[in-house]
Design an enzyme around this catalytic site. Structure first.
Site, PDB file in Angstrom:
ATOM      1  N   LYS A 182     -31.461  31.380  57.533  1.00 52.33           N
ATOM      2  CA  LYS A 182     -32.154  32.588  57.084  1.00 52.33           C
ATOM      3  C   LYS A 182     -33.284  32.951  58.056  1.00 52.33           C
ATOM      4  O   LYS A 182     -33.497  34.118  58.380  1.00 52.33           O
ATOM      5  CB  LYS A 182     -32.723  32.379  55.680  1.00 52.33           C
ATOM      6  CG  LYS A 182     -31.683  32.269  54.585  1.00 52.33           C
ATOM      7  CD  LYS A 182     -32.355  32.027  53.238  1.00 52.33           C
ATOM      8  CE  LYS A 182     -31.357  31.895  52.117  1.00 52.33           C
ATOM      9  NZ  LYS A 182     -32.010  31.622  50.813  1.00 52.33           N
TER      10      LYS A 182
ATOM     11  N   HIS B 282       3.555  26.058  50.559  1.00 52.97           N
ATOM     12  CA  HIS B 282       4.168  26.964  51.527  1.00 52.97           C
ATOM     13  C   HIS B 282       3.154  27.419  52.575  1.00 52.97           C
ATOM     14  O   HIS B 282       3.425  28.351  53.339  1.00 52.97           O
ATOM     15  CB  HIS B 282       4.756  28.170  50.810  1.00 52.97           C
ATOM     16  CG  HIS B 282       5.850  27.819  49.858  1.00 52.97           C
ATOM     17  ND1 HIS B 282       7.179  27.778  50.222  1.00 52.97           N
ATOM     18  CD2 HIS B 282       5.808  27.441  48.556  1.00 52.97           C
ATOM     19  CE1 HIS B 282       7.922  27.418  49.186  1.00 52.97           C
ATOM     20  NE2 HIS B 282       7.102  27.204  48.159  1.00 52.97           N
TER      21      HIS B 282
ATOM     22  N   GLU C 282     -23.069  21.855  50.529  1.00 55.11           N
ATOM     23  CA  GLU C 282     -24.497  22.141  50.600  1.00 55.11           C
ATOM     24  C   GLU C 282     -25.308  20.959  50.089  1.00 55.11           C
ATOM     25  O   GLU C 282     -26.421  20.706  50.557  1.00 55.11           O
ATOM     26  CB  GLU C 282     -24.829  23.401  49.801  1.00 55.11           C
ATOM     27  CG  GLU C 282     -26.244  23.917  50.038  1.00 55.11           C
ATOM     28  CD  GLU C 282     -26.482  25.298  49.463  1.00 55.11           C
ATOM     29  OE1 GLU C 282     -26.304  26.282  50.204  1.00 55.11           O
ATOM     30  OE2 GLU C 282     -26.823  25.396  48.273  1.00 55.11           O
TER      31      GLU C 282
END
Length: 527
Positions: A451, A347, A318
Site C-alpha cells: 500500500k 479437466h 496472508e
C-alpha cells in the site's frame, strides 16, 4: 492404502456431520512423537488467545474472532454484550429491509451491492455463492472488490435502472483503504448520475470513529455496523463483515455461527488424534517440512464451494506468509494455495498433479448430500451425484498411485451450518500452524508495504502530470522527465506511468512513438 491405515487416520465427528481423513498423508509414528510437545505448546497458546492474551504482538492487539460465535468466551462482559447486540442489530436491520420498512428511492430493495477488498469481500463472496438460493434469496448480491473502473462498470451495467432498489454495503475498517474508498466514490457518482441520493441507499461496516464512520454519520447513511480492532480482516466473515451481507441475502446466520461454534468446540480439545484442526495443521507441517515446501491444492467436489480456494488463499497465505518469526529471524514462511472445483479441475490441471512436478498436496472436500430435490438417473441406477463422488474417489486414488499425498474433508451438506464449520476449521488450523512455526499469523506487514509503495507511485504520477501540464505542447521522454524530477533510478516506473497516462484520454497526455522506447515522448495537450 490399507484398511488399517484408513481406520487409524480417519476421524469421524458424527455429532456435527463432519469427518477428516488423513490416511493418505503418510504420517509416521516418529513424527507424532516429535510433535506432541510443540502441539501441547500450541494448545496452550490458543487457550491464552481465546482468553484475551495479546496474540498479535506487532500491533498489541487481542485476536478475538472465536468470540464472534461464542460471546461467552469474550474477556470482558462489555465485549460479549457488544457482540450479541450487534448480531441482533444485524437481524433487526435485515428484517426491516426485507419487509420494506426501509425502502430505496424506487421501492423495496431487491439487490445488494457489497463494496470491500480482501477479507471484506472474499469471505462474503464465498458464503454468498455457497448459500445462494436464487428462488428464495431476499436480495440478489453483487460485489465491487477492486479499483478497476471497467470492473465497476460491469457491475453498474447489471444494475442499470435498478439503483433505486439496490442497497449498498461499504466495508472498510479504516475507511481509507483505496479499493473500497474508490468503489464507494464511483458508486456514489453512479447514483448521482441516476438522480438518486447515495446515502439513502448506503450502509457502512467500519471501525468506530473511522473516516468512513464519520462520512456515514455526516451524510446520513441508513445504518452503521462495527468492525473491531481485535478481529482481522481475513477472520471477519463471522462478524458484521460477513453476517450483514449474509442476513440481507437471506442466509441463516445463526446456523452459520452455530456451525462455527460446533467446530470450535472440537478444535479446542487438547488431543492430536481427536482435534481435526490440530491434525490439519500437523499435516501441513509434515507435508511441507514446516517450511512451505509444497503448495496446497484445494479440490472441493461441489459447485457451491468454488470460491473456497480464493477465500483460503487470503486466510492461509496472508496469515502464514511471513519473512520474520517472532524472534525477528528471517524464516520466509508460508504455504501457497490454489484450487478450482471437481470435476472441472480433472479437466484442467489434475494431469499435472498426477504426472508432473510433485510440489503440492491436495485437500479434497467431499459433500455427501447431492441435492435437496429429486434425483435424476443419468444411467440406470446412477445419478450425476454418483458420478461426482466417483470422480473424486478416482482422482484421489490416481494421485495416491503416484505417491501424491492428500487430505479429505467430508461434509454432510453445504448448509449454513456446514459452511460455518469449514470456516472455523481452517481458521483454527492456521492459528495452530502459526504457533508451530513461530510466526505472527495475525498481522500483514507485506500488505502494508504494498500500500505504501502504491501511494508513492501515485504521488510520482501526479508530479509527472503537473510537470507536463506546466508546459503544454512540449515533448519529453521518460528519461528527460526522470532527470527533471530527480528520479533517474526510477525511469522504468516513470515510463510505465506515462504509458498509462497516455492511454486514458481524460488525462490529456499525447504519446509520440519512436523506433525505441527511449525515444517515446509525451506532451500535455490542452483541450
Amino acid at each position: 492404502m490399507s484398511w488399517d491405515q484408513f481406520q487409524k487416520f480417519y476421524v469421524p465427528f458424527e455429532q456435527i456431520g463432519f469427518a477428516a481423513d488423513f490416511s493418505r498423508v503418510g504420517f509416521t509414528d516418529a513424527f507424532f512423537q516429535k510433535m506432541r510437545a510443540p502441539m501441547a505448546a500450541a494448545f496452550t497458546a490458543m487457550d491464552a488467545l481465546e482468553k484475551g492474551a495479546i496474540a498479535n504482538p506487532d500491533e498489541q492487539r487481542m485476536v478475538g474472532h472465536y468470540w464472534l460465535r461464542n460471546p461467552s468466551l469474550a474477556p470482558t462482559p462489555a465485549i460479549a454484550a457488544e457482540i450479541e447486540t450487534t448480531i441482533k442489530s444485524i437481524e433487526d436491520f435485515s428484517g426491516k429491509i426485507h419487509r420494506g420498512d426501509i425502502k430505496g428511492a424506487n421501492g423495496i430493495f431487491q439487490n445488494l451491492l457489497c463494496i470491500g477488498i480482501g477479507g471484506s469481500a472474499l469471505g462474503p463472496q464465498f458464503v454468498a455463492h455457497a448459500l445462494a438460493q436464487p428462488a428464495k434469496d431476499k436480495l440478489k448480491v453483487f460485489f465491487i472488490d477492486n479499483t478497476d473502473p471497467d470492473g465497476m462498470e460491469l457491475v453498474y451495467d447489471q444494475l442499470a435502472g435498478q439503483l433505486g432498489r439496490t442497497l449498498v454495503v461499504v466495508t472498510s475498517k479504516s475507511g481509507g483503504t483505496p479499493e473500497p474508498r474508490n468503489g464507494m466514490i464511483e458508486t456514489e457518482a453512479a447514483y448521482t448520475r441516476a438522480g438518486l441520493k447515495f446515502a439513502a441507499h448506503a450502509v457502512a461496516v467500519t471501525g468506530e470513529g473511522s473516516h468512513l464512520d464519520q462520512t456515514a454519520q455526516k451524510n446520513g447513511f441508513l445504518a452503521r455496523f462495527p468492525m473491531w480492532d481485535w478481529v482481522g480482516g481475513r477472520t471477519s466473515e463471522l462478524g458484521p463483515v460477513g453476517l450483514l451481507p449474509g442476513a440481507l441475502q437471506g442466509a441463516d446466520i445463526r446456523a452459520l455461527l452455530a456451525g462455527a461454534k460446533e467446530m470450535d468446540a472440537l478444535t479446542r480439545v487438547p488431543s492430536l488424534e481427536k482435534n481435526p484442526a490440530a491434525m490439519l495443521a500437523l499435516a501441513w507441517y509434515f507435508l511441507t517440512d514446516g517450511r512451505g515446501s509444497k503448495d496446497m491444492v484445494i479440490l472441493p467436489y461441489k459447485d457451491r464451494l468454488l470460491l473456497l480456494s480464493r477465500y483460503l488463499q487470503q486466510l492461509v497465505m496472508e496469515s502464514l506468509g511471513k519473512e520474520l518469526d517472532l524472534q525477528g529471524r528471517v524464516v520466509n514462511q508460508g504455504i501457497s494455495v490454489y484450487g478450482n472445483k471437481g470435476s472441472t479441475d480433472q479437466h484442467a490441471y489434475v494431469q499435472q498433479l498426477r504426472d508432473g512436478v510433485p510440489n503440492f498436496f491436495a485437500v479434497f472436500i467431499e459433500v455427501l448430500q447431492d441435492r435437496t430435490g429429486p434425483a435424476v438417473e443419468v444411467e440406470p441406477g446412477t445419478t450425476s451425484g454418483d458420478y461426482l463422488q466417483g470422480l473424486l474417489l478416482g482422482t484421489r486414488e490416481a494421485l495416491s498411485e503416484k505417491g501424491r499425498p492428500s487430505i479429505t474433508l467430508t461434509l454432510g451438506d453445504t448448509s449454513a451450518r456446514s459452511v460455518g464449520q469449514v470456516i472455523a476449521l481452517f481458521e483454527r488450523a492456521v492459528g495452530f500452524y502459526g504457533n508451530l512455526v513461530g510466526i505472527n499469523a495475525y498481522h500483514q506487514p507485506g500488505v502494508e508495504a504494498g500500500k505504501k509503495a502504491a501511494a508513492n507511485l501515485l504521488a510520482i504520477k501526479r508530479r509527472l502530470h503537473e510537470t507536463l501540464a506546466a508546459t503544454p505542447g512540449q515533448n519529453f521522454t521518460a528519461g528527460q522527465l526522470a532527470k527533471n524530477l530527480g528520479l533517474e533510478p526510477q525511469v522504468e516506473v516513470i515510463f510505465k506511468l506515462l504509458e498509462h497516462l497516455a492511454a486514458n484520454p481524460a488525462k490529456d497526455i499525447r504519446k509520440t512513438s519512436a523506433p525505441s522506447i527511449s525515444g517515446y515522448s509525451y506532451s500535455y495537450i490542452r483541450r
